[in-house]
Design an enzyme around this catalytic site. Sequence first.
Site, PDB file in Angstrom:
ATOM      1  N   THR A  68       0.825  -1.214   0.000  1.00  0.00           N
ATOM      2  CA  THR A  68       0.000   0.000   0.000  1.00  0.00           C
ATOM      3  C   THR A  68       0.854   1.257   0.000  1.00  0.00           C
ATOM      4  O   THR A  68       2.028   1.219   0.389  1.00  0.00           O
ATOM      5  CB  THR A  68      -0.893   0.014   1.266  1.00  0.00           C
TER       6      THR A  68
ATOM      7  N   ARG B  99       4.120   8.122   9.014  1.00  0.00           N
ATOM      8  CA  ARG B  99       3.037   7.243   9.515  1.00  0.00           C
ATOM      9  C   ARG B  99       3.082   5.882   8.802  1.00  0.00           C
ATOM     10  O   ARG B  99       3.281   5.795   7.603  1.00  0.00           O
ATOM     11  CB  ARG B  99       1.691   7.919   9.271  1.00  0.00           C
ATOM     12  N   VAL B 100       2.905   4.840   9.596  1.00  0.00           N
ATOM     13  CA  VAL B 100       2.832   3.477   9.045  1.00  0.00           C
ATOM     14  C   VAL B 100       1.518   2.865   9.526  1.00  0.00           C
ATOM     15  O   VAL B 100       1.176   2.997  10.700  1.00  0.00           O
ATOM     16  CB  VAL B 100       4.041   2.638   9.527  1.00  0.00           C
ATOM     17  N   GLY B 101       0.815   2.224   8.634  1.00  0.00           N
ATOM     18  CA  GLY B 101      -0.472   1.615   9.012  1.00  0.00           C
ATOM     19  C   GLY B 101      -0.347   0.140   9.306  1.00  0.00           C
ATOM     20  O   GLY B 101       0.707  -0.344   9.740  1.00  0.00           O
ATOM     21  N   ASP B 102      -1.414  -0.577   9.040  1.00  0.00           N
ATOM     22  CA  ASP B 102      -1.443  -2.016   9.330  1.00  0.00           C
ATOM     23  C   ASP B 102      -0.755  -2.863   8.252  1.00  0.00           C
ATOM     24  O   ASP B 102      -0.227  -3.939   8.535  1.00  0.00           O
ATOM     25  CB  ASP B 102      -2.901  -2.501   9.426  1.00  0.00           C
TER      26      ASP B 102
ATOM     27  N   GLY C 107      -5.892   1.560   8.961  1.00  0.00           N
ATOM     28  CA  GLY C 107      -4.857   0.715   9.557  1.00  0.00           C
ATOM     29  C   GLY C 107      -4.766   0.806  11.061  1.00  0.00           C
ATOM     30  O   GLY C 107      -4.502  -0.198  11.743  1.00  0.00           O
TER      31      GLY C 107
HETATM   32  N1  ASP Z   1      -4.743  -0.216   5.418  1.00  0.00           N
HETATM   33  C1  ASP Z   1      -4.073   0.883   4.753  1.00  0.00           C
HETATM   34  C2  ASP Z   1      -3.400   1.746   5.786  1.00  0.00           C
HETATM   35  O1  ASP Z   1      -3.981   2.026   6.811  1.00  0.00           O
HETATM   36  C3  ASP Z   1      -4.951   1.733   3.932  1.00  0.00           C
HETATM   37  C4  ASP Z   1      -5.876   1.062   2.976  1.00  0.00           C
HETATM   38  O2  ASP Z   1      -6.276  -0.080   3.129  1.00  0.00           O
HETATM   39  O3  ASP Z   1      -6.207   1.704   1.993  1.00  0.00           O
HETATM   40  O4  ASP Z   1      -2.316   2.214   5.523  1.00  0.00           O
END
Ligand code: ASP
Length: 335
Positions: free
Chosen positions: A212, A222-225, A248
Amino acid sequence: MSDRRKFLKTAALGGAALTLGLSASAENPEVTSSKKKKKPGPVFKGGLVLSTWDAGISANQAAWKAMEGGGKALDMAEKGVNDTEADFRNLSVGLGGLPDREGHTTLDACIMDSNGMAGSVMFLEHIKHPASVARRVMEKTPHVQLVGEGAYRFAIGEGFPHDEYVSDEAQKAWKNWLKESKYQPIINIENHDTIGLLAMDTQGDIAGACTTSGLAYKIRGRVGDSPIIGAGLYVDNEIGAATSTGLGEAVVRTCGSFLVVELMRQGASPQQACEEAVLRIQKRHSNFKDFQVGFLAVNKAGEIGAYAVQPGFTYALYKNGENKLFKSASLIQPK
Ligand code: ASP
């Protein structure tokens, strides 16, 4: 008696009591044996690919092609998500993705193999295929995660080319956003296409990948899931695998994909496990009506599950010779 000796004596007695307590409870017919093991069920060996959103159709195709070329589940997972990363029209994956607040597109990805190995890169810039770098981290280093400048230098050292691609469309959208610079860490249900892909080869082995550009206009760094093992992706080749998309932060707080796999381990079907994980998110977030999260899961029998907070989550399934797009069920009902 010194305090220390008194303590040691009490501790020893406590230990004896504990031992007695344990053997008593083992004889108690009300207590189930911890040694009881569920027999493994049948394993699906027809090959299967399951992935998030509409772009999953093309990704599934690429994964299938990798399998037909002799690839295993890991190759299917990598090649599948590479297809989405290479599509610069996609505003949520790869170098065409929407940038952070400062106008830079930063990428997150991870990959997990059937043998429990994992690799991940986060906050990576100027590299077209972060999921392949994640695979290299897994295969060539003793680590699981590399981030930012270090991840970039590792990629370059491994021969991945530096790529200056900047998407006009993403830059235009960012400049538009700058006019108000309103930062709401919520995810619009139409505003993301992160690809999470679960692949099962004809041996019945499972692997997965997730990649992603993350939340649009995020704070830099920032880092998400998506690149977090256990959040955006989890594979346990004895049980199954899961992946997620959406906000995330909500998935990280609940260890979403790990939770789904553990629920399957305890006997839940993939669908029940995805639903339970969404309920967990609802329970922890009073604002759940304002964001989207979707989960996909597959088990060793080749059964699949899909569930989301909001309507609108689509997924692609390639199974039994057909590659089809489906609408996921959701907690909030469509209007
Ligand atoms: N899960 C992703 C994030 O939070 C974003 C997405 O699914 O579009 O970085």
